[in-house]
Design a protein around this motif. Structure first.
Motif, PDB file in Angstrom:
ATOM      1  N   VAL A  58      -0.561   4.735  -9.628  1.00  0.00           N
ATOM      2  CA  VAL A  58      -0.535   3.370  -9.096  1.00  0.00           C
ATOM      3  C   VAL A  58      -1.217   3.383  -7.731  1.00  0.00           C
ATOM      4  O   VAL A  58      -0.823   4.143  -6.851  1.00  0.00           O
ATOM      5  N   THR A  59      -2.226   2.542  -7.582  1.00  0.00           N
ATOM      6  CA  THR A  59      -2.938   2.432  -6.313  1.00  0.00           C
ATOM      7  C   THR A  59      -2.878   0.980  -5.855  1.00  0.00           C
ATOM      8  O   THR A  59      -3.309   0.084  -6.588  1.00  0.00           O
ATOM      9  N   VAL A  60      -2.360   0.782  -4.655  1.00  0.00           N
ATOM     10  CA  VAL A  60      -2.236  -0.565  -4.099  1.00  0.00           C
ATOM     11  C   VAL A  60      -3.165  -0.660  -2.896  1.00  0.00           C
ATOM     12  O   VAL A  60      -3.000   0.064  -1.916  1.00  0.00           O
ATOM     13  N   SER A  61      -4.132  -1.553  -2.996  1.00  0.00           N
ATOM     14  CA  SER A  61      -5.097  -1.711  -1.908  1.00  0.00           C
ATOM     15  C   SER A  61      -4.636  -2.787  -0.927  1.00  0.00           C
ATOM     16  O   SER A  61      -3.974  -3.755  -1.318  1.00  0.00           O
ATOM     17  N   PRO A  78       0.812  -1.226   0.000  1.00  0.00           N
ATOM     18  CA  PRO A  78       0.000   0.000   0.000  1.00  0.00           C
ATOM     19  C   PRO A  78       0.844   1.274   0.000  1.00  0.00           C
ATOM     20  O   PRO A  78       0.441   2.274  -0.608  1.00  0.00           O
ATOM     21  N   GLU A  79       2.012   1.219   0.621  1.00  0.00           N
ATOM     22  CA  GLU A  79       2.876   2.418   0.655  1.00  0.00           C
ATOM     23  C   GLU A  79       3.529   2.724  -0.683  1.00  0.00           C
ATOM     24  O   GLU A  79       4.189   3.742  -0.837  1.00  0.00           O
ATOM     25  N   ASP A  80       3.348   1.836  -1.680  1.00  0.00           N
ATOM     26  CA  ASP A  80       3.825   2.121  -3.031  1.00  0.00           C
ATOM     27  C   ASP A  80       2.822   2.970  -3.803  1.00  0.00           C
ATOM     28  O   ASP A  80       3.110   3.400  -4.925  1.00  0.00           O
ATOM     29  N   THR A  81       1.665   3.207  -3.228  1.00  0.00           N
ATOM     30  CA  THR A  81       0.647   4.015  -3.883  1.00  0.00           C
ATOM     31  C   THR A  81       1.160   5.425  -4.124  1.00  0.00           C
ATOM     32  O   THR A  81       1.609   6.106  -3.199  1.00  0.00           O
ATOM     33  N   ALA A  82       1.126   5.853  -5.383  1.00  0.00           N
ATOM     34  CA  ALA A  82       1.643   7.166  -5.766  1.00  0.00           C
ATOM     35  C   ALA A  82       1.429   7.370  -7.264  1.00  0.00           C
ATOM     36  O   ALA A  82       1.081   6.432  -7.981  1.00  0.00           O
ATOM     37  N   ARG A  83       1.663   8.584  -7.695  1.00  0.00           N
ATOM     38  CA  ARG A  83       1.758   8.824  -9.134  1.00  0.00           C
ATOM     39  C   ARG A  83       3.219   8.643  -9.508  1.00  0.00           C
ATOM     40  O   ARG A  83       4.107   9.245  -8.872  1.00  0.00           O
ATOM     41  N   TYR A  84       3.457   7.852 -10.523  1.00  0.00           N
ATOM     42  CA  TYR A  84       4.810   7.528 -10.952  1.00  0.00           C
ATOM     43  C   TYR A  84       5.149   8.311 -12.212  1.00  0.00           C
ATOM     44  O   TYR A  84       4.359   8.335 -13.167  1.00  0.00           O
ATOM     45  N   TYR A  85       6.331   8.892 -12.199  1.00  0.00           N
ATOM     46  CA  TYR A  85       6.806   9.704 -13.308  1.00  0.00           C
ATOM     47  C   TYR A  85       8.127   9.156 -13.835  1.00  0.00           C
ATOM     48  O   TYR A  85       8.963   8.691 -13.062  1.00  0.00           O
ATOM     49  N   CYS A  86       8.315   9.264 -15.149  1.00  0.00           N
ATOM     50  CA  CYS A  86       9.636   9.014 -15.693  1.00  0.00           C
ATOM     51  C   CYS A  86      10.227  10.352 -16.141  1.00  0.00           C
ATOM     52  O   CYS A  86       9.495  11.282 -16.464  1.00  0.00           O
TER      53      CYS A  86
END
Length: 125
Positions: free
Chosen positions: A121-124, A88-96
């Motif tokens: 990215v949303t991790v439930s 769940p703590e990987d939930t974020a907007r990911y940018y390159c």
């Protein structure tokens, strides 16, 4: 004109996997290091990983080591971020982002001068 487009985000359960893609126009990935960053609501943008085709170097943040893998496909001019064992703590907007100036700090957002719009990215749990 340099353009980067990140894609592949979505909703996934904890423990699942996603693969993000970063497609480039206007330059080739072989020329410049490409980094992945993420930004969660209310938090600073943080470096996740970086790949440099010129010297073969790869970097990962400690928080993703062993779970995320960065790679590139020169024929497709695309960089990937394979994310496994998501939390769940990987939930974020990911940018390159691309570093065309050769700055040494791989995980500093100030080292990169071209950015894509990001993919969520949303991790439930």
């Amino acid at each position: 004109e340099v353009q980067l487009q990140a894609s592949g985000g979505g909703l996934v359960q904890a423990g699942g996997s996603l693969r993000l893609s970063c497609a480039a126009k206007g330059f080739t990935f072989d020329d410049y290091p490409i980094g992945w960053f993420r930004q969660a609501p209310g938090k600073e943008r943080e470096g996740v990983s970086r790949i440099s085709s010129s010297d073969g170097s790869i970097h990962y943040a400690d928080s993703v080591k062993g779970r995320f893998t960065i790679s590139s496909d020169s024929a497709k001019n695309t960089v990937y971020l394979q994310m496994n064992s998501l939390k769940p703590e990987d939930t974020a907007r990911y940018y390159c982002a691309a570093d065309t100036r050769g700055f040494p700090s791989w995980d500093s957002r100030h080292s990169y001068d071209f950015w894509g719009r990001g993919t969520l990215v949303t991790v439930s749990s």
